[in-house]
Design an enzyme around this catalytic site. Structure first.
Site, PDB file in Angstrom:
ATOM      1  N   PRO A 256       0.881  -1.146   0.099  1.00 50.81           N
ATOM      2  CG  PRO A 256       0.017  -1.132   2.125  1.00 50.81           C
ATOM      3  CD  PRO A 256       0.784  -1.918   1.315  1.00 50.81           C
ATOM      4  CG  ASP A 433       5.183  -1.265   2.291  1.00 59.96           C
ATOM      5  OD1 ASP A 433       4.044  -1.431   2.610  1.00 59.96           O
ATOM      6  OD2 ASP A 433       5.734  -2.433   2.051  1.00 59.96           O
ATOM      7  CG  HIS A 434       0.407   3.388   5.266  1.00 57.36           C
ATOM      8  ND1 HIS A 434       0.642   3.390   6.467  1.00 57.36           N
ATOM      9  CD2 HIS A 434      -0.367   4.563   5.093  1.00 57.36           C
ATOM     10  CE1 HIS A 434       0.223   4.491   6.968  1.00 57.36           C
ATOM     11  NE2 HIS A 434      -0.551   5.056   6.124  1.00 57.36           N
ATOM     12  NE  ARG A 435       3.297  -4.473   2.906  1.00 56.09           N
ATOM     13  CZ  ARG A 435       3.702  -5.362   1.872  1.00 56.09           C
ATOM     14  NH1 ARG A 435       3.124  -6.418   1.912  1.00 56.09           N
ATOM     15  NH2 ARG A 435       4.849  -5.057   1.214  1.00 56.09           N
TER      16      ARG A 435
END
Length: 461
Positions: A256, A433-435
């Site tokens: 994401p 990377d929003h993770r």
């Protein structure tokens, strides 16, 4: 004892390789360490070394052919050694080039179709003739005849391409080959079949319904069909382009992404760079570019923000925060894009970063990079400023948690202490990377990068 030489895995993302050139002829003696061939991977053209002494008894694929990792490409052994068992496994002579490349399922399907018995009437059906050992004799499939074109010339086509063309009643004389020396390979035949099947079929004619008085109903004249030919040229997809497509699609649709953009005052960086380059020239050192300053600023900021210098691994259930800082620098080449790595960039001086970057960029454009020179980046930068691009967003380079997209430096008026003065500004955008990276973490990282670039002398302390 004869030894199979298989297509090796020459990079971490390699799935298949193209044999660019054979450097040894059949029947020629080789020693361990000799270069047998050159292989094009998704990143570079690499040398294929022999690991044993012997005679190159058989080449199983031609130059220009792509084969998956682990497929036999040659056989090494002693002079006059019987290798029929090995070449048979690989398909034998010319059949190897395409027969090995086809999947086991496809081969099994073709054999199953060929072995289906034709229905016979009770009067004509004859019992099978027993073989000498009491088993039923195995029927040998008929070979597919070599095709010819309109002038009677033999069409160059692989055995598998001929078989697929025969199964689909396709005239190989109408197919353009993309293999070595214009040879038709399976993909050419499949493309021709798809093109034929995609062509619209003519609508079936229907008989006009009679009118009440028995006279046929007059039909309107058919509209004249107009076919518009759009010219184009085809280009085979290179191994590098396949890897770019696969990895970046995976990145874009798996990680994401979110994006953070800041505007950096580069006036002080321009002054310091000019002063440092005067000193570098006097000492015969590499000149420092703006990109080198950005690489150093990012490396130092990564040391302070470990979640940006990280990667997400779902299968292992972990986030890896790396001890070392290895900055990948995207380099555009004719075939696509590659990211040579400046290792331990946070520990290197600006002139050392400048020299390494230029050396690696040159090797990248010459397709001479070795795996250790482009693998293992923990963060990546991509600069399009030299093309006049002011701002853009980049796709994450997996497994990195972030990548910095660098725009060009703009000369524009700015306000300082209430007065309008000439300024130099540059936009950079961080893809995250929003993770792994949250918005606040990414913003703090960018603020640290901006601090180093707007006061570059702090990078020298």
């Amino acid at each position: 004892m004869a030894i199979k030489i298989e297509m090796p895995k020459l990079s971490d993302t390699m799935e298949e390789g193209v044999l660019s050139a054979w450097l040894v002829d059949e029947g020629e003696a080789v020693s361990a360490g000799d270069i047998l061939a050159q292989v094009e991977t998704d990143k570079a053209t690499m040398d294929l070394e022999a690991f044993d002494d012997g005679i190159l008894l058989k080449k199983m694929i031609d130059e220009g052919e792509a084969v998956p990792i682990g497929q036999t490409i040659a056989v090494l052994g002693e002079e006059d050694e019987d290798i029929s068992d090995l070449t048979g496994d690989a398909g034998g002579s010319d059949d190897a080039s395409e027969a090995d490349a086809s999947s086991d399922a496809e081969t099994a399907s073709a054999e199953a179709e060929a072995s289906q018995p034709e229905p016979a009437s009770p009067e004509t059906e004859a019992p099978a003739s027993p073989a000498g050992d009491g088993e039923l004799a195995e029927r040998t499939p008929e070979p597919v005849p070599a095709p010819t074109d309109a002038s009677g010339e033999r069409v160059k086509a692989s055995p598998l391409a001929r078989r697929v063309a025969q199964e689909h009643s396709l005239d190989l004389g109408t197919v353009a080959g993309t293999g070595p020396n214009g040879r038709i390979v399976r993909s050419d035949v499949e493309a021709a079949i798809e093109q034929r099947e995609a062509a619209p079929e003519p609508a079936p004619e229907t008989a006009p319904a009679p009118s009440g008085d028995g006279a046929p109903t007059p039909q309107p004249a058919p509209a004249e069909s107009v076919k518009i030919d759009v010219g184009y040229e085809t280009e085979s997809i290179s191994q590098m382009r396949k890897a770019i497509s696969r990895r970046l699609a995976q990145s874009k649709f798996t990680a994401p992404h979110f994006y953070l953009t800041i505007d950096v005052d580069m006036a002080r960086a321009a002054e310091v760079r000019a002063d440092l380059n005067e000193r570098a020239e006097a000492q015969d050192l590499a000149r420092i570019s703006y990109n080198d300053l950005i690489t150093k600023a990012c490396a130092l900021a990564l040391r302070e923000h470990d979640y940006v210098n990280a990667s997400y691994h779902a299968d292992e259930g972990e986030i890896r925060k790396y001890d070392d800082v290895h900055v990948g620098v995207a380099v555009a080449i004719d075939e696509g894009l590659i990211t040579p790595v400046i290792r331990n960039a946070d520990q290197k001086g600006l002139t050392q970063i400048a020299a390494e970057t230029r050396e690696l960029a040159t090797k990248a454009r010459d397709r001479e990079l070795q795996p250790e020179e482009y693998e293992g980046a923990t963060f990546t930068t991509s600069n399009l400023g030299m093309f006049g691009i002011e701002e853009f967003t980049a796709i994450l380079n997996p497994p990195n948690a972030a990548i910095l997209a660098i725009g060009g430096i703009r000369d524009e008026p700015v306000v300082e202490d209430g007065e309008i003065v000439p300024g130099k500004r540059m936009k950079v955008t961080l893809s995250c990377d929003h993770r792994v990276v949250d918005g606040a973490v990414g913003a703090q990282f960018l603020d640290t990068v901006r601090g180093y670039l707007e006061d570059p002398m702090t990078m020298l302390l």
